[in-house]
Every structure is written in C-alpha cells, then in structure tokens.
Write a protein that holds these residues in place. Structure first.
Motif, PDB file in Angstrom:
ATOM      1  N   UNK A 176       0.834  -1.203   0.000  1.00  0.00           N
ATOM      2  CA  UNK A 176       0.000   0.000   0.000  1.00  0.00           C
ATOM      3  C   UNK A 176       0.870   1.255   0.000  1.00  0.00           C
ATOM      4  N   UNK A 177       1.830   1.302   0.908  1.00  0.00           N
ATOM      5  CA  UNK A 177       2.734   2.456   0.975  1.00  0.00           C
ATOM      6  C   UNK A 177       3.544   2.597  -0.308  1.00  0.00           C
ATOM      7  N   UNK A 178       3.992   1.480  -0.845  1.00  0.00           N
ATOM      8  CA  UNK A 178       4.805   1.548  -2.058  1.00  0.00           C
ATOM      9  C   UNK A 178       3.990   2.076  -3.235  1.00  0.00           C
ATOM     10  N   UNK A 179       2.739   1.663  -3.301  1.00  0.00           N
ATOM     11  CA  UNK A 179       1.861   2.168  -4.366  1.00  0.00           C
ATOM     12  C   UNK A 179       1.665   3.679  -4.224  1.00  0.00           C
ATOM     13  N   UNK A 180       1.375   4.124  -3.010  1.00  0.00           N
ATOM     14  CA  UNK A 180       1.125   5.550  -2.779  1.00  0.00           C
ATOM     15  C   UNK A 180       2.348   6.386  -3.153  1.00  0.00           C
ATOM     16  N   UNK A 203      -6.589  -1.219  -2.885  1.00  0.00           N
ATOM     17  CA  UNK A 203      -5.191  -1.417  -2.490  1.00  0.00           C
ATOM     18  C   UNK A 203      -4.975  -0.990  -1.049  1.00  0.00           C
ATOM     19  N   UNK A 204      -5.696   0.060  -0.634  1.00  0.00           N
ATOM     20  CA  UNK A 204      -5.625   0.531   0.748  1.00  0.00           C
ATOM     21  C   UNK A 204      -6.937   0.226   1.467  1.00  0.00           C
ATOM     22  N   UNK A 205      -6.839  -0.067   2.766  1.00  0.00           N
ATOM     23  CA  UNK A 205      -8.022  -0.324   3.581  1.00  0.00           C
ATOM     24  C   UNK A 205      -8.786   0.979   3.815  1.00  0.00           C
ATOM     25  N   UNK A 206     -10.056   0.842   4.215  1.00  0.00           N
ATOM     26  CA  UNK A 206     -10.835   2.031   4.562  1.00  0.00           C
ATOM     27  C   UNK A 206     -10.192   2.771   5.733  1.00  0.00           C
ATOM     28  N   UNK A 207      -9.605   2.013   6.657  1.00  0.00           N
ATOM     29  CA  UNK A 207      -8.759   2.598   7.704  1.00  0.00           C
ATOM     30  C   UNK A 207      -7.327   2.167   7.407  1.00  0.00           C
ATOM     31  N   UNK A 208      -6.528   3.053   6.806  1.00  0.00           N
ATOM     32  CA  UNK A 208      -5.187   2.668   6.354  1.00  0.00           C
ATOM     33  C   UNK A 208      -4.090   2.836   7.406  1.00  0.00           C
ATOM     34  N   UNK A 210      -2.633   1.142   9.887  1.00  0.00           N
ATOM     35  CA  UNK A 210      -1.569   0.142  10.030  1.00  0.00           C
ATOM     36  C   UNK A 210      -0.529   0.269   8.924  1.00  0.00           C
ATOM     37  N   UNK A 211      -1.008   0.530   7.711  1.00  0.00           N
ATOM     38  CA  UNK A 211      -0.113   0.601   6.560  1.00  0.00           C
ATOM     39  C   UNK A 211       0.681   1.901   6.544  1.00  0.00           C
ATOM     40  N   UNK A 212      -0.027   3.036   6.480  1.00  0.00           N
ATOM     41  CA  UNK A 212       0.637   4.314   6.220  1.00  0.00           C
ATOM     42  C   UNK A 212       1.460   4.829   7.391  1.00  0.00           C
ATOM     43  N   UNK A 241       8.412   5.431  11.652  1.00  0.00           N
ATOM     44  CA  UNK A 241       7.927   6.661  11.039  1.00  0.00           C
ATOM     45  C   UNK A 241       7.252   6.291   9.730  1.00  0.00           C
ATOM     46  N   UNK A 242       6.009   6.741   9.557  1.00  0.00           N
ATOM     47  CA  UNK A 242       5.250   6.380   8.370  1.00  0.00           C
ATOM     48  C   UNK A 242       5.420   7.361   7.228  1.00  0.00           C
ATOM     49  N   UNK A 243       4.461   7.353   6.295  1.00  0.00           N
ATOM     50  CA  UNK A 243       4.605   8.134   5.062  1.00  0.00           C
ATOM     51  C   UNK A 243       3.665   9.335   4.979  1.00  0.00           C
ATOM     52  N   UNK A 244       2.869   9.574   6.011  1.00  0.00           N
ATOM     53  CA  UNK A 244       1.847  10.621   5.933  1.00  0.00           C
ATOM     54  C   UNK A 244       2.439  12.018   5.735  1.00  0.00           C
ATOM     55  N   UNK A 245       3.670  12.209   6.162  1.00  0.00           N
ATOM     56  CA  UNK A 245       4.288  13.533   6.060  1.00  0.00           C
ATOM     57  C   UNK A 245       5.059  13.734   4.752  1.00  0.00           C
TER      58      UNK A 245
END
Length: 332
Positions: A176-180, A203-208, A210-212, A241-245
């Motif tokens: 999911x992160x790689x796609x984004x 590809x991403x869950x409705x609540x993402x 865990x992934x992002x 550290x995730x990818x949201x930023x």
C-alpha cells in the motif's frame, strides 16, 4: 503420519483462499508429495463447522458466501474438542494483545499440534513465548505468510541460505505504501489524493492506519529479525515513522538527485527501524507499484534480494500452503 487432519481458525479472505487451494489441488498434493488430508474443522467469528471425517470444502465456501458464516451444527466450544494435527491460524492481526490468535496458537502448541499462521500480532508481541512453547512440545511453528505475502523470505534464510550468517535485512514490505509513494512521485500528486485512489482500487483499507503509519512494516520486521537474526525483539522496540508527512515537494527534491523515496524496514541485531528513505532510482530497492522486496546481507553469498507480491489472498495462501507441505515432509 499417514494423513493430516487440519483445523482452520479465522475464515476471512485468507482462510477461505487457503481452503479453496487445498480443495483445488488435493490430487496434486497427493500425487506430488504423498500428502493426504482432511479439513476437520473451521471457525469464523460467528461459529464453527466440524467433522471428524472431513468437511466438504466446496459446500463450506458456498455456505460462507451465502450466509456470511460457516456455522452448521454445534457451537464454538466444540472446536476445542476436535482432534487435529495442524492448526492454520488466520484471525485478524491485533497489536494490543495478539488475541484471539495468540491463545489459539499457544493452545495448539501446548497440545503438541503444529501451527501455521498468517497472523502477525502474536509473533510480533510474544515471539519468545511462542518459540519456547513450540520447542518444549515438539511442535512446529511456521509463519512465512506473515512477512511478505508470496515472497519466501523466512524459507530462503532457513533453507537456501542455511550455511550463511545473515547480518541484516532491509526491504519494502508494505504494498500500500509503495503504491502511494510510486504514484505520488510519478504524477506529482498529493498524499491524500493518492490514498483515496488506492482505497477506491482496494489497495488501501478504509482505515489505512496500520499501513501508512508503518505499523504493518514494523510487525513484519520484528518477525524477520527474531526468526532470522535471533534478535528477541518486540513490536515496542521498533523506531517507526510512516509516510503521511511525505510531500510532492520532497519527492521532487529526490527526483532532482535521481532518487525516489520508499518506506524501508531495516533490521540488524542492534536495531529495528521503519522510515521513509531516499533510494537511488537504479537501486534494486527502487521497485514500483505494490511490489515488495527484501535484501539479506550474508557472509558467504553477499547480498541476496527477493521480490514479488507482498499481499493478496492468493499470494498469502501460497505461503501458507508451502509451509504446510514443508511440515508434511518433515513429519514424514
């Protein structure tokens, strides 16, 4: 063992696909590996279906599709009384206490039954307890499906690279992160736009979350570090550290340096971390879309890299079935 009696706990997307593959390839497994089995029990969140003589898998899947459950007769208490050799544990991941998967796995191992799981929570939270319980009761615990979908990371390390000392593992373990990040970089699109697109595509869950936020990758890296490196770590030990930023501006800056940004998990015996990093575009780790990849640093073979689909029901079932066949070979 002349015939394997199998119990599946957790009958969502992965559990159903495992049952479907077992049914579809029953004759192949018998002819190629001598593997004969009966699926004697299945449990979902609403109840259980049990038969000492083996369940009709086609009917089981049809019932689940029509009614939303596989419950036929009896109740959930009966599942603890069925005789079986192998538990396939496919309940959802829970990072708070690992339940119900943790208890399901521990109870099976305590009874000397082998276990295959696709559930990351128990392994990332209570690795030592599970490993010691398996060893004490001469039971096998296999979990290839927890770390990379169809990619054979654990089996690669344990079998093909058995003569090697593996010092570190680095990789992309969340599709999911790689796609984004791939889409953001290719089209200069903002994070929220691509996340919504990924959700629309499934590809991403409705609540993402865990992934992002990197949680899924962290769980996988703990399992890899413990099983391959002997790290004795828990999920709480990971720097995450995730990818949201990540912004389009940061991706454009990476592009100017002929690089891109990927969410990487890295583990050695000293540290486990998950964070976005710049990666040269010509580097093996610069895979696009939903692909996963892992590189193992070894003393004899150098760097060994494997890549493939890291998620999906069929891909996860592939790893579960490969573990099942491995157990059958070891027991016979």
């Amino acid at each position: 063992m002349n015939e394997m009696k199998i119990l599946i706990r957790g009958f969502g997307t992965v559990g159903q696909e495992v049952a479907r593959v077992l049914d579809k390839k029953r004759n192949v497994f018998k002819d190629k590996f001598g593997l004969k089995f009966d699926l004697v029990g299945v449990e979902d969140s609403k109840g259980s279906a049990l038969s000492e003589d083996g369940l009709n898998i086609e009917r089981l899947l049809s019932t689940k599709k029509k009614t939303g459950s596989i419950k036929e007769k009896g109740d959930k208490l009966g599942i603890n009384e069925i005789n079986y050799d192998l538990l396939i544990e496919c309940t959802p991941t829970n990072i708070k206490d690992g339940e119900p998967g943790l208890s399901n796995i521990l109870n099976a191992l305590k009874d000397g039954n082998d276990v295959i799981t696709s559930n990351k929570g128990p392994l990332a939270l209570k690795w030592n307890k599970l490993a010691k319980t398996a060893e004490k009761n001469n039971a096998k615990l296999k979990f290839e499906a927890t770390v990379g979908g169809a990619i054979p990371i654990i089996n690669l390390a344990e079998n093909s690279l058995a003569s090697n000392k593996i010092s570190s593992i680095i990789g992309i373990l969340n599709g999911t992160c790689n796609y984004i990040l791939t889409r953001m970089a290719a089209e200069s699109l903002p994070y929220e736009h691509v996340l919504n697109e990924a959700q629309d595509l499934g590809i991403a869950e409705s609540d993402p979350t865990y992934d992002v936020e990197g949680i899924d990758t962290a769980l996988k890296m703990v399992i890899i570090a413990n099983s391959i490196l002997g790290a004795e770590a828990s999920y709480q030990d990971v720097d995450i550290k995730g990818i949201k930023e990540i912004t389009t501006e940061s991706l454009e800056l990476a592009e100017e340096k002929n690089k891109t940004i990927k969410l990487l998990g890295k583990a050695d015996k000293e540290k486990i971390e998950v964070e976005p990093r710049m990666v040269p575009k010509d580097h093996p780790l610069s895979v696009g879309g939903t692909l996963n990849i892992a590189t193992l640093e070894t003393d004899l073979a150098g760097e060994i890299t494997v890549t493939g689909k890291g998620a999906g029901a069929s891909e996860t079932a592939s790893s579960v079935i490969s573990d099942l066949i491995e157990i059958w070979k070891e027991r016979n």
